[in-house]
Design a protein around this motif. Structure first.
Motif, PDB file in Angstrom:
ATOM      1  N   VAL B  24       5.052   7.592   3.242  1.00  0.00           N
ATOM      2  CA  VAL B  24       4.001   6.927   2.468  1.00  0.00           C
ATOM      3  C   VAL B  24       3.175   8.005   1.765  1.00  0.00           C
ATOM      4  CG1 VAL B  24       1.993   5.396   2.553  1.00  0.00           C
ATOM      5  CG2 VAL B  24       3.906   5.018   4.134  1.00  0.00           C
ATOM      6  N   GLY B  25       3.145   7.957   0.469  1.00  0.00           N
ATOM      7  CA  GLY B  25       2.399   8.954  -0.298  1.00  0.00           C
ATOM      8  C   GLY B  25       0.960   8.527  -0.532  1.00  0.00           C
ATOM      9  N   PRO B  26       0.095   9.437  -1.012  1.00  0.00           N
ATOM     10  CA  PRO B  26      -1.321   9.117  -1.257  1.00  0.00           C
ATOM     11  C   PRO B  26      -1.458   7.981  -2.267  1.00  0.00           C
ATOM     12  CG  PRO B  26      -0.912  11.478  -1.500  1.00  0.00           C
ATOM     13  CD  PRO B  26       0.418  10.828  -1.357  1.00  0.00           C
ATOM     14  N   GLY B  27      -2.312   7.039  -1.957  1.00  0.00           N
ATOM     15  CA  GLY B  27      -2.584   5.937  -2.878  1.00  0.00           C
ATOM     16  C   GLY B  27      -1.545   4.832  -2.866  1.00  0.00           C
ATOM     17  N   GLU B  28      -0.489   5.004  -2.103  1.00  0.00           N
ATOM     18  CA  GLU B  28       0.576   3.999  -2.106  1.00  0.00           C
ATOM     19  C   GLU B  28       0.294   2.869  -1.118  1.00  0.00           C
ATOM     20  OE1 GLU B  28       4.210   7.120  -3.153  1.00  0.00           O
ATOM     21  OE2 GLU B  28       4.256   6.015  -1.263  1.00  0.00           O
ATOM     22  N   VAL B  29       0.753   1.683  -1.507  1.00  0.00           N
ATOM     23  CA  VAL B  29       0.685   0.547  -0.591  1.00  0.00           C
ATOM     24  C   VAL B  29       2.116   0.116  -0.270  1.00  0.00           C
ATOM     25  CG1 VAL B  29      -0.040  -1.853  -0.285  1.00  0.00           C
ATOM     26  CG2 VAL B  29      -1.566  -0.226  -1.422  1.00  0.00           C
ATOM     27  N   HIS B  30       2.435   0.197   1.023  1.00  0.00           N
ATOM     28  CA  HIS B  30       3.773  -0.196   1.472  1.00  0.00           C
ATOM     29  C   HIS B  30       3.683  -1.474   2.288  1.00  0.00           C
ATOM     30  CE1 HIS B  30       6.044   3.775   0.862  1.00  0.00           C
ATOM     31  NE2 HIS B  30       4.838   3.940   0.318  1.00  0.00           N
ATOM     32  N   MET B 198      -1.934   2.460   2.298  1.00  0.00           N
ATOM     33  CA  MET B 198      -1.928   1.312   3.212  1.00  0.00           C
ATOM     34  C   MET B 198      -0.520   0.936   3.605  1.00  0.00           C
ATOM     35  SD  MET B 198      -4.693  -1.296   1.636  1.00  0.00           S
ATOM     36  CE  MET B 198      -6.288  -0.653   1.152  1.00  0.00           C
ATOM     37  N   ILE B 199      -0.418   0.469   4.837  1.00  0.00           N
ATOM     38  CA  ILE B 199       0.823  -0.149   5.281  1.00  0.00           C
ATOM     39  C   ILE B 199       0.456  -1.584   5.648  1.00  0.00           C
ATOM     40  CG2 ILE B 199       2.625  -0.180   7.052  1.00  0.00           C
ATOM     41  CD1 ILE B 199       2.248   2.867   7.296  1.00  0.00           C
ATOM     42  N   VAL B 200       1.060  -2.522   4.936  1.00  0.00           N
ATOM     43  CA  VAL B 200       0.731  -3.934   5.141  1.00  0.00           C
ATOM     44  C   VAL B 200       1.897  -4.590   5.872  1.00  0.00           C
ATOM     45  CG1 VAL B 200       0.122  -6.096   3.993  1.00  0.00           C
ATOM     46  CG2 VAL B 200      -0.606  -3.924   3.001  1.00  0.00           C
ATOM     47  N   ILE B 201       1.630  -5.021   7.104  1.00  0.00           N
ATOM     48  CA  ILE B 201       2.678  -5.677   7.885  1.00  0.00           C
ATOM     49  C   ILE B 201       2.492  -7.182   7.770  1.00  0.00           C
ATOM     50  CG2 ILE B 201       3.535  -6.071  10.236  1.00  0.00           C
ATOM     51  CD1 ILE B 201       2.693  -3.150  10.826  1.00  0.00           C
ATOM     52  N   THR B 202       3.524  -7.879   7.339  1.00  0.00           N
ATOM     53  CA  THR B 202       3.370  -9.326   7.181  1.00  0.00           C
ATOM     54  C   THR B 202       4.717 -10.038   7.278  1.00  0.00           C
ATOM     55  OG1 THR B 202       2.524 -11.090   5.768  1.00  0.00           O
ATOM     56  CG2 THR B 202       3.506  -9.213   4.637  1.00  0.00           C
ATOM     57  N   HIS B 203       4.639 -11.313   7.581  1.00  0.00           N
ATOM     58  CA  HIS B 203       5.830 -12.171   7.573  1.00  0.00           C
ATOM     59  C   HIS B 203       6.021 -12.816   6.210  1.00  0.00           C
ATOM     60  CE1 HIS B 203       7.210 -12.332  11.685  1.00  0.00           C
ATOM     61  NE2 HIS B 203       5.975 -12.423  12.117  1.00  0.00           N
ATOM     62  N   TYR B 204       4.914 -12.902   5.462  1.00  0.00           N
ATOM     63  CA  TYR B 204       4.930 -13.775   4.299  1.00  0.00           C
ATOM     64  C   TYR B 204       4.706 -13.042   2.989  1.00  0.00           C
ATOM     65  CZ  TYR B 204       4.351 -17.023   8.084  1.00  0.00           C
ATOM     66  OH  TYR B 204       4.518 -17.699   9.259  1.00  0.00           O
ATOM     67  N   GLN B 205       5.443 -13.434   2.013  1.00  0.00           N
ATOM     68  CA  GLN B 205       5.313 -12.875   0.671  1.00  0.00           C
ATOM     69  C   GLN B 205       3.939 -13.203   0.077  1.00  0.00           C
ATOM     70  OE1 GLN B 205       5.434 -14.909  -2.282  1.00  0.00           O
ATOM     71  NE2 GLN B 205       5.098 -13.070  -3.523  1.00  0.00           N
ATOM     72  N   VAL B 212      -0.956  -6.296  -3.849  1.00  0.00           N
ATOM     73  CA  VAL B 212       0.345  -6.018  -4.473  1.00  0.00           C
ATOM     74  C   VAL B 212       0.849  -4.651  -4.017  1.00  0.00           C
ATOM     75  CG1 VAL B 212       1.597  -5.797  -6.643  1.00  0.00           C
ATOM     76  CG2 VAL B 212      -0.303  -7.429  -6.444  1.00  0.00           C
ATOM     77  N   PRO B 213       2.017  -4.618  -3.381  1.00  0.00           N
ATOM     78  CA  PRO B 213       2.523  -3.350  -2.829  1.00  0.00           C
ATOM     79  C   PRO B 213       3.288  -2.526  -3.869  1.00  0.00           C
ATOM     80  CG  PRO B 213       3.987  -5.140  -2.211  1.00  0.00           C
ATOM     81  CD  PRO B 213       2.906  -5.758  -3.046  1.00  0.00           C
ATOM     82  N   ASP B 214       3.354  -1.217  -3.619  1.00  0.00           N
ATOM     83  CA  ASP B 214       4.206  -0.356  -4.434  1.00  0.00           C
ATOM     84  C   ASP B 214       5.639  -0.429  -3.927  1.00  0.00           C
ATOM     85  OD1 ASP B 214       2.070   0.830  -6.029  1.00  0.00           O
ATOM     86  OD2 ASP B 214       1.410   1.656  -4.108  1.00  0.00           O
ATOM     87  N   LYS B 215       5.754  -0.552  -2.613  1.00  0.00           N
ATOM     88  CA  LYS B 215       7.091  -0.596  -2.018  1.00  0.00           C
ATOM     89  C   LYS B 215       7.140  -1.649  -0.924  1.00  0.00           C
ATOM     90  CE  LYS B 215       8.595   4.048  -3.014  1.00  0.00           C
ATOM     91  NZ  LYS B 215       8.387   5.437  -2.626  1.00  0.00           N
TER      92      LYS B 215
END
Lengths: 404, 244
Positions: B24-30, B198-205, B212-215
């Motif tokens: 995970v790079g700086p500023g990225e949302v995964h 950020m790392i966003v863990i979720t079941h749902y789109q 909105v994630p980058d990856k």
């Protein structure tokens, strides 16, 4: 004429001897070590700067200071309220005040330590309250000499419809000594006493106290007893309801570490109908500390419509901390509401992790959560200044601990 | 910023992570998606420093430092934040006192001066406004008696105050209705910056419409089996995990 003969009481004590762990009431608290210690009576007090010991008590407009068990009027701030009468017990004995001699010698004769108290009596205070006194009165006991014993006898009488708040504080230099306190409280019809006690004795000292409360009709008694000091502490409170419509509330907090031993033993005698009692004692035990809670509520046959509740909750912070808890209800009446219980727990690991995950280190997290356990006992205190003072003493305890 | 290499971990003797890799790079949302039991929450716990698992091999580096050697509090002070799936209720500890202690612990670690009560309150009020949070919640005991939505808001409120470099949001959308989801997401987005990841863990789109994630990564059976852009989440929503 009645004469107060100390020797006779001392002889009776010698015959009866120290309480033994074979006695059910002393099962978890052994006085073997205490009984083997050699103590002297206090000498005349050397001049000493007591300011640091009275610090924080400035919120009290009046207090009586006892140095090594004796009332020191020069260090005291005498109550100015016309509804308050006080006198040193020694002075009353020296004046052969018959009425007082009777009262001093009227105590539970099943309790041998009362004979020791009378036989070695150091001093104490008689306080009579005749009106609704607003400002709390302090009784500050400071022990400065080592290897001494002080046997303190207090009488508190609250006349009908009178009202008062009293704060007892016990402090001492870091050395071995023994305080044996016997206090009798008489609450007349519709009177009220809030009795606050903070025990911050040296952790090398012995502190044994017995409080007997006699309540007449529609009277109110409230006790807040917080114990932090002492190598061995035993606090006994016995409440007797002599007439209906009365209420007694006993709230206690004890925090102990090292090898401290702290025992709270209570007895509530619901001898008559329509009385309420509520007890909540909470304990924090760290390191190898040993706590004891022994509470007995007796509801006699005539005591219909009794409402009695008793609870003891403990937080054990280490593997080697120990608690013996024994809440007991003895009910001989049928129309009553009674409840009792005890809990023993540890810090919630999930809560510790939650705090740590926000940057709070483990030691601080333990303190925050331990304080959270104790804070309920502060919230029971309605008087804001008193609550603030109790909060400070709790904080002071934490400042001197490394919680496990 | 965060580099996880070939991570294996066991919980109660059972292997949960089986060679996980993530950069995970700086500023990225995964976003990390995946079926129940795939190891999503274990991954969150490992990054935050919970001790209920055993790491058998692999490496986790945060800004080049070995994260696994750090206590949970040091990780927090270094800038890691976990928004809990199930925030813990702590009776007897006021929310405001807790958060002030936390912020000052972090600031102290970072060599900054501690905030006094007034400055802290000003900051807290500003962040609460952002999350449309009931002011009363700050004086109440931490999470005690909070509704599901209030608890999640409280997590993001803490995140907004602590301003971490890397946040892991563990199912922050569970138990939220549409309005609460929008507000919580606004709070999350307000913390986004070129430096914060950020790392966003979720079941749902659905959550990813707001954050909105980058990856997007698919975690399955202890490994990341597929990675892609935000469109991968739509594909998952349509096809389900089994067919990806």
């Amino acid at each position: 004429m009645l004469v107060f003969k100390k020797e006779e009481f001392l002889n009776t004590f010698k015959q009866k001897g120290w309480p033994s762990i074979k006695d059910e009431r002393w099962k978890y608290t052994s006085l073997k070590e205490l009984s083997a210690e050699k103590f002297d009576g206090p000498n005349n007090t050397s001049s000493f700067n007591f300011n640091s010991y009275l610090e924080g008590l400035n919120f009290l407009k009046s207090y009586l200071v006892f140095i090594d068990g004796r009332l020191n009027i020069n260090l005291s701030r005498q109550p100015q309220d016309g509804g308050v009468y006080f006198s040193s017990i020694n002075e009353l004995i020296n004046n052969n005040d018959t009425e007082i001699l009777k009262k001093i010698t009227r105590f539970n004769n099943q309790r041998t330590l009362n004979y020791l108290n009378a036989g070695q009596l150091t001093d104490g205070v008689l306080i009579k309250i005749n009106s609704q006194v607003k400002e709390p009165i302090g009784l500050i006991f400071i022990t400065t000499q080592k290897n001494i014993q002080s046997h303190i006898r207090n009488l508190i009488e609250v006349e009908a419809q009178a009202k008062v708040k009293i704060l007892e504080c016990y402090k001492g230099f870091d050395q071995t000594y023994f305080n044996n306190i016997l206090t009798s409280v008489y609450l007349n019809n519709e009177s009220s006493l809030e009795l606050y006690k903070i025990q911050e004795e040296s952790t090398r000292s012995y502190h044994i106290s017995s409080l007997e409360v006699f309540q007449e009709a529609n009277s109110h008694f409230e006790s807040h007893l917080h114990t932090f000091g002492g190598k061995l502490t035993r606090n006994e409170i016995a409440v007797s309801f002599n007439a209906s419509g009365s209420r007694a509330e006993l709230f206690g907090l004890y925090a102990a570490s090292g090898t401290q031993h702290v025992d709270n033993t209570t007895f509530i005698d619901h001898a008559v109908s329509d009385c309420q009692s509520e007890e909540l004692y909470k304990g924090i035990l760290d390191a190898k500390a040993h706590g004891v809670f022994s509470g007995e509520v007796l509801v006699r046959e005539n005591a219909q419509k009794t409402d009695a509740r008793q609870k003891n909750k403990n937080l054990l912070l280490s593997e080697e901390a120990h608690i013996d808890t024994k809440p007991q209800l003895k009910i001989y009446a049928d129309d009553v509401k009674c409840a009792h219980g005890a809990t023993i727990g540890q810090l919630d690991k999930a809560a510790v992790f939650y705090l740590r995950s926000r940057g709070i280190d483990e030691a601080q997290a333990n303190i925050i959560l331990t304080r959270a356990f104790a804070v309920e006992m502060l919230e029971k205190i309605k008087d804001e200044k008193m609550k603030e003072y109790f909060d400070k003493t709790l904080q002071n305890w934490f400042n001197h601990q490394t919680l496990h | 910023m965060l580099s996880i290499k070939n991570l294996y971990a066991k919980v109660d003797g059972k292997e949960i992570l089986k060679g996980l890799n993530l950069e995970v790079g700086p500023g990225e949302v995964h976003a990390i998606m995946g079926p129940n039991g795939s190891g999503k929450s274990t991954l969150a716990s490992i990054i935050a420093g919970r001790d209920n698992f055993e790491i058998t091999s692999g490496q986790v580096l945060f800004e080049g430092k070995d994260l696994l050697e750090m206590s949970p509090e040091v990780r927090a002070c270094e800038g890691i934040f976990l928004a809990f799936q199930y925030p813990v209720e702590i009776p007897g500890v006021a929310n405001i006192y807790f958060l002030k202690s936390a912020l000052n612990a972090v600031r102290k670690y970072q060599g900054l001066s501690e905030l006094d009560a007034i400055d802290f309150l000003t900051l807290a009020k500003e962040k609460m406004k952002l999350l449309d949070m009931d002011k009363k919640l700050i004086d109440r005991a931490v999470n005690q008696g909070f509704s599901g939505g209030e608890k999640k808001r409280n997590e993001i409120f803490q995140m907004a105050v602590l301003e971490p470099k890397l946040s892991i949001l563990d199912e922050i959308d569970s138990g939220l209705d549409i309005d609460a989801l929008r507000i919580v997401s606004q709070g999350v987005n307000s913390v986004r910056s070129a430096k914060r990841s950020m790392i966003v863990i979720t079941h749902y789109q659905r959550l990813l419409n707001y954050i909105v994630p980058d990856k997007v990564h698919v975690l399955s059976n202890g490994k990341i089996i597929r990675s892609g852009g935000k469109e991968l989440a739509f594909e998952l929503e349509q096809k389900g995990y089994a067919r990806v």
